[in-house]
Design an enzyme around this catalytic site. Structure first.
Site, PDB file in Angstrom:
ATOM      1  N   ASN A   7       0.868  -1.163   0.000  1.00  0.00           N
ATOM      2  CA  ASN A   7       0.000   0.000   0.000  1.00  0.00           C
ATOM      3  C   ASN A   7       0.915   1.226   0.000  1.00  0.00           C
ATOM      4  O   ASN A   7       1.457   1.611   1.032  1.00  0.00           O
ATOM      5  CB  ASN A   7      -0.867  -0.087   1.270  1.00  0.00           C
ATOM      6  CG  ASN A   7      -1.949   0.948   1.300  1.00  0.00           C
ATOM      7  OD1 ASN A   7      -1.845   1.983   0.659  1.00  0.00           O
ATOM      8  ND2 ASN A   7      -2.988   0.676   2.083  1.00  0.00           N
ATOM      9  N   ARG A  98      -2.257  -1.490  -3.902  1.00  0.00           N
ATOM     10  CA  ARG A  98      -3.293  -0.450  -3.950  1.00  0.00           C
ATOM     11  C   ARG A  98      -2.786   0.633  -4.905  1.00  0.00           C
ATOM     12  O   ARG A  98      -1.689   1.163  -4.710  1.00  0.00           O
ATOM     13  CB  ARG A  98      -3.497   0.135  -2.556  1.00  0.00           C
ATOM     14  CG  ARG A  98      -4.346   1.373  -2.576  1.00  0.00           C
ATOM     15  CD  ARG A  98      -4.575   1.909  -1.173  1.00  0.00           C
ATOM     16  NE  ARG A  98      -5.133   3.236  -1.249  1.00  0.00           N
ATOM     17  CZ  ARG A  98      -4.602   4.312  -0.681  1.00  0.00           C
ATOM     18  NH1 ARG A  98      -3.491   4.220   0.032  1.00  0.00           N
ATOM     19  NH2 ARG A  98      -5.183   5.480  -0.801  1.00  0.00           N
ATOM     20  N   HIS A 186     -10.628   6.486  -2.178  1.00  0.00           N
ATOM     21  CA  HIS A 186     -10.852   5.682  -0.964  1.00  0.00           C
ATOM     22  C   HIS A 186     -11.868   4.566  -1.216  1.00  0.00           C
ATOM     23  O   HIS A 186     -12.520   4.071  -0.290  1.00  0.00           O
ATOM     24  CB  HIS A 186     -11.381   6.531   0.221  1.00  0.00           C
ATOM     25  CG  HIS A 186     -10.424   7.574   0.700  1.00  0.00           C
ATOM     26  ND1 HIS A 186     -10.815   8.847   1.028  1.00  0.00           N
ATOM     27  CD2 HIS A 186      -9.095   7.533   0.924  1.00  0.00           C
ATOM     28  CE1 HIS A 186      -9.774   9.553   1.424  1.00  0.00           C
ATOM     29  NE2 HIS A 186      -8.707   8.768   1.372  1.00  0.00           N
ATOM     30  N   ARG A 247      -5.179  19.375   3.371  1.00  0.00           N
ATOM     31  CA  ARG A 247      -5.918  19.795   2.169  1.00  0.00           C
ATOM     32  C   ARG A 247      -7.224  20.449   2.603  1.00  0.00           C
ATOM     33  O   ARG A 247      -7.869  19.975   3.531  1.00  0.00           O
ATOM     34  CB  ARG A 247      -6.247  18.580   1.287  1.00  0.00           C
ATOM     35  CG  ARG A 247      -5.050  17.988   0.597  1.00  0.00           C
ATOM     36  CD  ARG A 247      -5.389  16.653  -0.038  1.00  0.00           C
ATOM     37  NE  ARG A 247      -4.946  15.556   0.784  1.00  0.00           N
ATOM     38  CZ  ARG A 247      -5.233  14.263   0.564  1.00  0.00           C
ATOM     39  NH1 ARG A 247      -5.978  13.922  -0.455  1.00  0.00           N
ATOM     40  NH2 ARG A 247      -4.773  13.323   1.366  1.00  0.00           N
ATOM     41  N   GLU A 389      -8.150  -1.804   4.521  1.00  0.00           N
ATOM     42  CA  GLU A 389      -7.824  -1.782   3.092  1.00  0.00           C
ATOM     43  C   GLU A 389      -6.933  -2.956   2.691  1.00  0.00           C
ATOM     44  O   GLU A 389      -7.156  -3.602   1.670  1.00  0.00           O
ATOM     45  CB  GLU A 389      -7.121  -0.475   2.735  1.00  0.00           C
ATOM     46  CG  GLU A 389      -8.099   0.674   2.590  1.00  0.00           C
ATOM     47  CD  GLU A 389      -7.426   2.017   2.588  1.00  0.00           C
ATOM     48  OE1 GLU A 389      -6.335   2.162   3.174  1.00  0.00           O
ATOM     49  OE2 GLU A 389      -8.001   2.941   2.005  1.00  0.00           O
TER      50      GLU A 389
END
Ligand code: ADP
Length: 405
Positions: A7, A98, A186, A247, A389
């Site tokens: 990942n 990923r 996501h 962000r 994940e």
């Protein structure tokens, strides 16, 4: 089957080795081995642990541009040293990666081939921070595990079902034809959380309208109708939507035009939007929600303002997702902030009572993952679900391997 998951994030490299049977498992299982590299500027931290409780941690410096060298050293801990869990690299049966951005063409999880690698490289200009490191991971795995099948799973993939009105920006239609459209991110975790929510509630997924709140360093929501993503808050890039650690989420694009006309450069704006905004930008203190909440409790006004803007945007966007769904049965909180910040969950749910959400404050304060935190008479069920994940990617590898044989 031993499945290795890579990942690759812009400032982290996570990896995990799972031992899974040929059947898909309904419940997530912990990995046999986990390794993580984290970079803060040039400072590098490596943590590796195996299920037998062996753990090592080292702090060092990242050599100029040598991320791949560091990741190679990390992966060697699979078969050398105190955390070794396999005798040789050949014991790994499959590798899952990923990949953040699959663009318009790559949506389904797939085996890595020369063509697939090229297609990932082709969309790297849209997500340069993320796709480049994903490609480096694929190339390194090809070197270390030359005969092991590799698969890629895309963060954008789950949102392939967005209807046109949620997918297409109201700019000139030619933008859409050039690939400038909303993709959403996501997706691996949004999809997992929808399935897990149905499982935890003992309900059939096709009957549920779910909003999943992935609140980590990056934050996004998904509106999931009967298991399909029909709206989401991130767009062409992972900058749109909610307030995040560094962000700021959605802003009037006129601000950017104004700044470009008054001397800012594209690279300067990119840096501000990705690294100097959000919780960090407003508070001037930290991008970490734990620091923001602590400072707020100590009376820091800027920290309180950052928290309030975060909650204001989160609630507006949850209501927007509920409007897209034309109803709401389940609200899920997941990822670092979603799983751990009772303050964020409580502040958000307090404003959303009008949607039929009533939080059980006691359960919310003492929550463990994968539990319900709403009151018995809450019309909308509220759940906290741990992001999984890596486990989801490992499961996808098992599914794809089974298809191939
Ligand atoms: P990533 O998006 O990189 O996978 P995570 O999902 O691990 O990140 O989320 C990281 C963020 O979670 C941290 O920046 C921090 O703000 C937040 N976080 C972690 N633990 C807590 C906590 N106990 N309270 C509030 N926020 C937390």
């Amino acid at each position: 089957m031993k499945i290795l998951v890579l990942n690759s994030g812009s400032s982290t490299q996570k990896s995990a080795l799972f031992e899974l049977g040929p059947q898909l498992s309904p419940d997530p299982i912990p990995p046999l081995w986990e390794g993580k590299l984290e970079w803060d500027g040039n400072k590098e931290t490596l943590v590796v642990k195996n299920s037998a409780g062996k753990k090592i941690r080292t702090d060092g410096e990242l050599g100029a541009g040598d991320r791949t060298g560091s990741v190679e050293k990390l992966l060697q801990h699979l078969w050398t040293g105190p955390t070794a869990i396999v005798k040789t690299a050949t014991e790994v049966n499959a590798i899952g990666h990923r990949i953040v951005h699959g663009g318009a063409k790559l949506t389904e999880p797939t085996r890595v081939t020369t063509e697939v690698r090229q297609a990932i490289a082709d969309v790297a200009s849209i997500a340069p921070l993320h796709n480049q490191v994903g490609l480096q991971g694929i190339d390194l795995a090809t070197k270390l595990f030359p005969n092991t099948p590799q698969f890629v799973v895309f963060d954008t993939g789950f949102h392939r079902t967005l209807p046109d009105e949620a997918k297409i920006y109201a700019g000139p239609y030619s933008w859409y034809e050039q690939g400038i459209r909303r993709y959403g991110f996501h997706g691996i975790n949004h999809e997992y959380c929808a399935h897990r929510a149905a499982q935890l509630l003992g309900r059939e997924l096709p009957s549920l309208k779910i909003v999943t709140c992935h609140l980590g360093n990056g934050c996004s929501l998904a509106a999931i109708d009967g298991g399909k993503s029909i709206d989401t808050t991130m767009g062409f890039t992972p900058l749109e939507g909610l307030v995040m650690g560094t962000r700021g989420g959605s802003m009037d694009p006129g601000i950017l035009v104004h700044l470009l006309r008054t001397g800012s450069s594209a690279d300067g704006l990119d840096n501000i939007l990705n690294r100097q905004s959000g919780l960090l930008g407003v508070s001037g203190l930290s991008s970490d929600m734990r620091d923001i909440v602590q400072a707020m409790k100590n009376g820091n006004e800027k920290a309180k303002l950052a928290f309030d803007i975060f909650i204001h945007r989160l609630c507006s966007c949850i209501a927007a997702m509920a409007a897209s769904l034309q109803g709401l049965d389940v609200l899920v909180f997941t990822a670092g902030i979603g799983e751990n910040s009772s303050e964020v969950r409580s502040a958000a749910c307090a404003r959303l009572g009008f949607l039929g959400i009533s939080l059980n404050q006691g359960k919310n304060a003492g929550v463990r993952s994968d539990t319900e935190i709403s009151l018995g008479d809450s019309r909308v069920r509220v759940l906290v679900i741990r992001a999984q994940e890596d486990w989801s990617i490992a499961q996808t590898c098992i599914r794809l391997l089974a298809k191939e044989t």
